[in-house]
Design a protein around this motif. Structure first.
Motif, short mmCIF file in Angstrom:
data_model
loop_
_atom_site.label_atom_id
_atom_site.label_comp_id
_atom_site.label_asym_id
_atom_site.label_seq_id
_atom_site.Cartn_x
_atom_site.Cartn_y
_atom_site.Cartn_z
N THR B 36 0.85 -1.18 0.00
CA THR B 36 0.00 0.00 0.00
C THR B 36 0.89 1.24 0.00
OG1 THR B 36 -1.71 -1.13 1.23
CG2 THR B 36 -1.79 1.26 1.24
N ASN B 199 -7.64 -3.12 4.86
CA ASN B 199 -6.49 -3.93 5.27
C ASN B 199 -6.77 -5.42 5.11
OD1 ASN B 199 -4.30 -2.32 5.90
ND2 ASN B 199 -5.10 -1.81 7.94
N GLN B 202 -7.07 -6.50 1.48
CA GLN B 202 -5.77 -6.56 0.82
C GLN B 202 -5.07 -7.87 1.16
OE1 GLN B 202 -2.83 -3.65 1.92
NE2 GLN B 202 -2.04 -3.66 -0.18
N GLU B 203 -5.19 -8.27 2.42
CA GLU B 203 -4.59 -9.54 2.82
C GLU B 203 -5.20 -10.70 2.05
OE1 GLU B 203 -4.47 -10.58 7.12
OE2 GLU B 203 -3.51 -8.59 7.23
N THR B 207 -4.29 -7.36 -3.40
CA THR B 207 -4.34 -6.19 -4.26
C THR B 207 -3.30 -5.17 -3.81
OG1 THR B 207 -6.70 -6.55 -4.15
CG2 THR B 207 -5.98 -4.56 -5.27
N SER B 208 -2.72 -4.47 -4.77
CA SER B 208 -1.86 -3.34 -4.42
C SER B 208 -2.74 -2.10 -4.31
CB SER B 208 -0.81 -3.09 -5.49
OG SER B 208 -0.19 -4.31 -5.83
N ILE B 209 -2.47 -1.25 -3.32
CA ILE B 209 -3.34 -0.11 -3.10
C ILE B 209 -2.56 1.19 -3.18
CG2 ILE B 209 -4.88 1.02 -1.45
CD1 ILE B 209 -5.64 -1.68 -0.36
#
Lengths: 309, 356
Positions: B36, B199, B202-203, B207-209
């Motif tokens: 991120t 959060n 994403q885990e 995904t990239s943020i």
């Protein structure tokens, strides 16, 4: 929703009765009687006629009788065409008027929406400016001027279309253009403004960020939201259409309700004045109800009691 | 680490009646897989414009990408046609917007709004898309997803709507998610829940943020790396620890100093004096110089290059030049740098409740 419509119908009836009463008393203020112009009648004949139609009674008694008849569905008989029921006369006159009104409304709305959408999508382009010039002309030139010009050029000079009267589709074209011009102009201007407004909304960016094509963004996300305010102006627009029709029918000698209405006022034909006025009011009241129901269908936020939220 | 997105020398300008506004003036950053990146800066610093440029959502006219490349895999997004971009938007790169109250179509059910992208990008049938939409609503924590899928946005609270917006963005498993101030319009407790959700997701999804915000408290909770933007440029970039505990740029000092923290009740908040420069006519030299108490003469004449502090940490300030005088950062920053009381920001996503 059912309960809501029920309540609305009751308030519509009250509105209708108020309109009926007001029209009745206003009509009584018109100078003269239906028989004044008929020089051939003798004094006694006029008294007899007045007696026959109850016009010698005091006004409140006349009012009471009229309302009693009205509530039982009786609109009375015409003074001019002796013995003919007002409802029969409206019935045979409504055809051309309804046809003309509906055709103008549908054609005008479709062209108006189309022009408005194009103008907004091609904002600040030649198309945009061209459309807005048409819109300004349509609003600022009275429809009887448009009608006269068309009759002169299309009818007399170039002989493309019949100048007047009512005998098939070709006869409807010029009156429809004359009546629809204001509809096209009003709707095009509103739609353009609303489209531009909606196109700047965040949810349009969201839709674009989903990867939708611009066509999908416009059709699925923009037009529906932009048309909500359009529904608001449809009510007044339809009323304008009705009054517009009165003049246009006169110009094109169309045997419609509007023409009858205008003539009935000129000849003090009280039952016809009442009948047509009430008919137009009823139409208007129903249009307003339909507009409100349309709101609920197109905008979920306004869906009324009964549904969730 | 694998770079998934790389922005090189990006310039974005808006042509206005007054002239060309240079909103983004040569931005460089990259995004690694699964991380991120937070882009922070005050209003008008160009952070939103940068993110919209990556999505190619800058309205043109008046906006345009003047130069630079946006490398995504082997493609340069800056050069793609609108049609090719439509295939990437929503499927490979998605975006969450600031205000959930206005970013959903009020006349369309949320189910349909989620399904649109699925039908478009993954050729799903309506029933498959609906199933997936319900799955997504569950994933973002909306109770009774089957029932609520046919409801309209106005039937949801602000926090719930932002969850719907997130569900829309994540529908096609994008590789990059750009979140443009996704918590700014929400109240603090809901902010924490949304951050926790991001959060979590994403885990789960890897995904990239890119997280755009002006709120450093939020950054501490969610970011791996931080890029600080000022006047259309990145002035300092580094890992969260480097930015929070070893900031080098005076602007970063100002930002950190103006952030309230629970353990600093005895200190006053420091405001950065002045206001950002007019990007219609960007100043010569360092754009921050007029507001910078540590400005030197060279700052008004030449733009500072990025000085390397570590492999991951760079800052564009002449103070890092070997000939620059040693300056003392403000007391509060010094306390941080000495590792004293690394403060927990007020907004603690980790402690946030689960339900809205």
């Amino acid at each position: 929703m059912g309960r809501y419509i029920g309540g609305r119908i009751i308030s519509m009836l009250i509105t209708f009765l108020i309109i009926a009463s007001l029209t009745f008393f206003l009509m009584k203020l018109l100078p003269g009687t239906p028989f004044n112009n008929q020089d051939k009648l003798t004094e006694t004949q006029i008294v007899q006629l007045n007696d026959k139609y109850g016009l010698n009674d005091p006004v409140p008694v006349q009012y009471f009788n009229y309302m009693k008849n009205l509530l039982s569905g009786d609109l009375g008989v015409s003074f001019q065409q002796d013995g003919r029921e007002v409802s029969t006369i409206i019935g045979e006159r409504i055809g051309p008027s309804a046809y003309l009104g509906l055709q103008s409304l549908v054609v005008g709305t479709i062209i108006g929406l189309f022009l408005g959408i194009i103008a907004a999508l091609k904002h600040n382009s030649f198309l945009d400016y061209g459309t807005m010039v048409i819109a300004v002309l349509g609003i600022s030139i009275p429809n009887f001027v448009i009608a006269g010009l068309m009759q002169y050029w299309l009818g007399v000079k170039w002989q493309l279309l019949p100048v007047a009267y009512w005998d098939g589709f070709a006869y409807t074209i010029m009156p429809t253009i004359a009546i629809a011009s204001i509809v096209v102009a009003t709707i095009a201007r509103f739609m353009r403004t609303e489209m531009l407004e909606v196109l700047g909304q965040d949810y349009i960016t969201t839709a674009k960020a989903k990867g939708l094509s611009s066509t999908a963004v416009v059709i699925r996300h923009t037009i529906r939201n932009a048309s909500i305010p359009i529904i608001t102006i449809m009510g007044p627009l339809v009323v304008g259409l009705m009054t517009g029709t009165l003049v246009i029918e006169q110009i094109f000698v169309i045997p419609g309700l509007g023409e009858k209405f205008v003539n009935s006022i000129l000849t003090n034909d009280f039952p016809i004045i009442m009948g047509t006025t009430l008919f137009f009011s009823l139409l208007f009241i129903v249009v307003i109800l339909l507009v409100d129901i349309m709101y609920g269908i197109i905008d979920p936020r306004i869906r009324l009691a009964g549904g969730k939220g | 680490m694998e770079k998934i997105l790389e922005v090189n020398d990006l310039h974005v300008s808006f042509d206005t009646f007054a002239g060309e506004v240079q909103a983004v003036r040569g931005v460089n950053f990259h995004l690694n897989k699964g991380e991120t990146l937070a882009i922070v800066g005050e209003s008008g610093s160009g952070k939103s414009v940068t993110s919209k440029a990556v999505m190619r959502l800058i309205p043109n006219p008046p906006g345009r990408i003047k130069e630079g490349e946006i490398k995504f895999g082997d493609r340069d997004l800056a050069q793609l046609s609108e049609k090719e971009m439509q295939k990437i938007r929503g499927s490979e790169i998605s975006m969450i917007f600031q205000d959930p109250m206005t970013s959903l179509n009020p006349t369309m059910t949320i189910g349909k709004q989620i399904m649109e992208g699925l039908v478009k990008h993954q050729n799903m049938s309506k029933s498959e898309a609906k199933e997936r939409a319900i799955e997504l609503l569950k994933l973002v924590g909306i109770p009774n997803a089957e029932g609520r899928i046919n409801e309209f946005p106005h039937q949801f609270s602000g926090g719930m709507r932002q969850r719907v917006v997130i569900a829309i963005a994540l529908a096609c498993n994008p590789r990059v998610l750009i979140a443009d101030e996704p918590t700014t319009a929400l109240d603090v407790t809901i902010q924490a829940q949304i951050l926790e959700l991001l959060n979590d997701l994403q885990e789960k999804m890897g995904t990239s943020i890119i997280f755009i915000t002006h709120d450093l408290g939020v950054v501490a909770n969610i970011a791996d790396r931080v890029a600080v933007m000022y006047a259309g440029k990145i002035v300092e970039t580094g890992t969260v620890d480097e930015i929070f505990y070893n900031p080098q740029h005076p602007y970063t000092w100002g930002l950190l100093g103006s952030m309230p923290s629970l353990d600093s009740t005895d200190e006053e908040l420091i405001a950065i004096p002045g206001s950002p420069p007019d990007l219609l006519d960007p100043p010569k030299g360092d754009a921050f110089a007029p507001r910078n108490p540590y400005a030197m003469k060279i700052d008004t004449e030449m733009e500072p290059p990025l000085f390397k502090i570590s492999d991951t940490h760079y800052a564009a300030t002449w103070l890092l030049h070997e000939k620059a005088p040693k300056v003392e950062p403000p007391a509060a920053i010094k306390k941080r740098m000495q590792g004293m009381a690394p403060s927990e920001p007020i907004i603690g996503a980790k402690d946030g409740g689960k339900n809205v």
